[in-house]
Design an enzyme around this catalytic site. Structure first.
Site, PDB file in Angstrom:
ATOM      1  CE1 TYR A 162      -4.015   2.051   0.490  1.00  0.00           C
ATOM      2  CE2 TYR A 162      -2.711   3.198   2.141  1.00  0.00           C
ATOM      3  CZ  TYR A 162      -3.824   3.134   1.341  1.00  0.00           C
ATOM      4  OH  TYR A 162      -4.769   4.151   1.375  1.00  0.00           O
TER       5      TYR A 162
HETATM    6  P1  NAD Z   1     -13.146   1.430   0.325  1.00  0.00           P
HETATM    7  O1  NAD Z   1     -12.474   0.110   0.443  1.00  0.00           O
HETATM    8  O2  NAD Z   1     -14.277   1.746   1.227  1.00  0.00           O
HETATM    9  O3  NAD Z   1     -13.652   1.651  -1.180  1.00  0.00           O
HETATM   10  C1  NAD Z   1     -12.801   1.364  -2.246  1.00  0.00           C
HETATM   11  C2  NAD Z   1     -13.545   1.478  -3.553  1.00  0.00           C
HETATM   12  O4  NAD Z   1     -12.615   1.128  -4.601  1.00  0.00           O
HETATM   13  C3  NAD Z   1     -14.738   0.515  -3.669  1.00  0.00           C
HETATM   14  O5  NAD Z   1     -15.765   1.168  -4.397  1.00  0.00           O
HETATM   15  C4  NAD Z   1     -14.190  -0.634  -4.515  1.00  0.00           C
HETATM   16  O6  NAD Z   1     -15.171  -1.293  -5.302  1.00  0.00           O
HETATM   17  C5  NAD Z   1     -13.235   0.141  -5.424  1.00  0.00           C
HETATM   18  N1  NAD Z   1     -12.203  -0.716  -6.050  1.00  0.00           N
HETATM   19  C6  NAD Z   1     -11.279  -1.494  -5.458  1.00  0.00           C
HETATM   20  N2  NAD Z   1     -10.546  -2.134  -6.385  1.00  0.00           N
HETATM   21  C7  NAD Z   1     -11.013  -1.734  -7.590  1.00  0.00           C
HETATM   22  C8  NAD Z   1     -10.686  -2.039  -8.934  1.00  0.00           C
HETATM   23  N3  NAD Z   1      -9.715  -2.900  -9.255  1.00  0.00           N
HETATM   24  N4  NAD Z   1     -11.381  -1.423  -9.918  1.00  0.00           N
HETATM   25  C9  NAD Z   1     -12.369  -0.554  -9.632  1.00  0.00           C
HETATM   26  N5  NAD Z   1     -12.739  -0.226  -8.392  1.00  0.00           N
HETATM   27  C10 NAD Z   1     -12.077  -0.824  -7.378  1.00  0.00           C
HETATM   28  O7  NAD Z   1     -11.983   2.516   0.450  1.00  0.00           O
HETATM   29  P2  NAD Z   1     -11.981   4.050   0.917  1.00  0.00           P
HETATM   30  O8  NAD Z   1     -11.543   4.076   2.309  1.00  0.00           O
HETATM   31  O9  NAD Z   1     -13.237   4.732   0.505  1.00  0.00           O
HETATM   32  O10 NAD Z   1     -10.757   4.588   0.055  1.00  0.00           O
HETATM   33  C11 NAD Z   1     -10.893   5.305  -1.154  1.00  0.00           C
HETATM   34  C12 NAD Z   1      -9.513   5.821  -1.558  1.00  0.00           C
HETATM   35  O11 NAD Z   1      -9.007   6.658  -0.518  1.00  0.00           O
HETATM   36  C13 NAD Z   1      -8.493   4.709  -1.742  1.00  0.00           C
HETATM   37  O12 NAD Z   1      -7.648   5.020  -2.826  1.00  0.00           O
HETATM   38  C14 NAD Z   1      -7.701   4.727  -0.436  1.00  0.00           C
HETATM   39  O13 NAD Z   1      -6.405   4.228  -0.578  1.00  0.00           O
HETATM   40  C15 NAD Z   1      -7.720   6.217  -0.093  1.00  0.00           C
HETATM   41  N6  NAD Z   1      -7.548   6.490   1.339  1.00  0.00           N
HETATM   42  C16 NAD Z   1      -8.493   6.177   2.259  1.00  0.00           C
HETATM   43  C17 NAD Z   1      -8.313   6.512   3.617  1.00  0.00           C
HETATM   44  C18 NAD Z   1      -9.356   6.233   4.662  1.00  0.00           C
HETATM   45  O14 NAD Z   1      -9.169   6.645   5.805  1.00  0.00           O
HETATM   46  N7  NAD Z   1     -10.442   5.593   4.350  1.00  0.00           N
HETATM   47  C19 NAD Z   1      -7.122   7.131   4.014  1.00  0.00           C
HETATM   48  C20 NAD Z   1      -6.152   7.403   3.072  1.00  0.00           C
HETATM   49  C21 NAD Z   1      -6.386   7.111   1.733  1.00  0.00           C
END
Ligand code: NAD
Length: 265
Positions: A162
């Protein structure tokens, strides 16, 4: 129509958001729709997308969803084609789709899962940019918003796939921003902070100290995304921006040099 941040209107714009079936992507879709933007939401899983589409339709008729795995270039091409067919063009691309990847000491990680993390988080981001950029270049404008995350700025032990993928997304953002600067296309990457999503809960199971930072909603990244998608951020490109910075007050001199980037040693 209610909009949380009326200073960042997106009327007449078209946004494509990946990973839109839940979490941060779902919230961004809703916030863009509230800001007057047509929205195409894509994600790997079809069923939750249908639910989110219903939710967005309560806000706007200018919404659509499509199943798309961002690691498959043919699916990404079909997504971009479908968005242009439905809404005429694309002004904003948000590369939000992401996975956490294997958790644990690097030498114990499953190699296939490690590689898959790079494919979704980095290669998926690249493939979407590659497919959308011709639309932006032919018009001479566009906004790309990428998602960083834990490990992009600092080492995050036990989450090496990651961390490596997200650090690479930041440098990819900076590089692409420099390539398209003269075409009035802005490319930025946001660190969304801690947000209560499926991904966050999974990370917190392995590292409970993360729960101490949890604000409980996804509004901060939505506000930053609306800013980065709007004309209010036309002076900002190639930057790595954390939700908690005072980005809406930055002037040209705040942005001089390599501030808000992956710093050189
Ligand atoms: P989540 O797991 O709740 O949602 C992820 C989404 O990505 C889902 O809709 C899933 O279907 C989609 N996805 C995964 N693999 C895929 C693929 N191969 N093709 C198409 N869609 C795909 O995650 P989240 O927490 O909402 O995170 C969203 C973004 O924010 C991510 O890039 C994550 O790394 C980043 N992020 C999140 C946080 C946090 O605190 N939640 C912190 C830092 C960064």
């Amino acid at each position: 129509m209610r909009q949380a941040w009326p200073e960042f209107r997106l009327d007449g714009k078209v946004a494509l958001v990946t990973g839109g079936s839940r979490g941060i992507g779902r919230r961004l879709g809703l916030s863009f729709a509230e800001a007057g933007c047509a929205v195409m939401l894509a994600a790997r899983d079809a069923n939750p997308l249908t639910e989110v589409e219903k939710e967005l339709r309560a806000v706007s008729s200018q919404v659509a969803t499509l199943q798309c795995d961002v690691t498959h270039s043919d699916q990404v091409k079909a997504l971009v084609d479908a968005t242009v067919r439905r809404f005429g063009t694309i002004h904003i691309l948000v590369n939000n789709a992401g996975i956490l990847g294997p958790i644990g000491p690097t030498w114990e990680n499953d190699a296939k899962q490690w590689e898959e993390t790079i494919r979704v988080n980095l290669v998926g981001t690249y493939l979407c940019c590659r497919e959308v950029l011709p639309v932006f270049l032919s018009r001479g404008s566009g906004k790309i918003i990428n998602l960083a995350g834990g490990g992009a700025a600092f080492p995050w032990p036990r989450f090496s796939a990651y961390s490596a993928s997200k650090a690479a997304v930041v440098r990819f953002t900076e590089t692409l921003a420099a390539e398209v600067k003269d075409h009035h296309i802005q490319v930025n990457v946001m660190a969304p902070g801690a947000n209560d999503t499926e991904m966050f809960r999974k990370a917190a199971e392995a590292e409970p100290r993360l729960l101490a930072d949890l604000p409980g909603d996804t509004l901060k990244p939505a506000r930053l995304a609306c800013f980065l998608a709007s004309e209010a951020s036309d002076h900002i490109t190639g930057r790595f921006i954390h939700v908690d910075q005072n980005w809406d007050e930055w002037t040209e001199s705040d942005l001089a040099g390599d501030r808000f980037t992956l710093r050189r040693v």
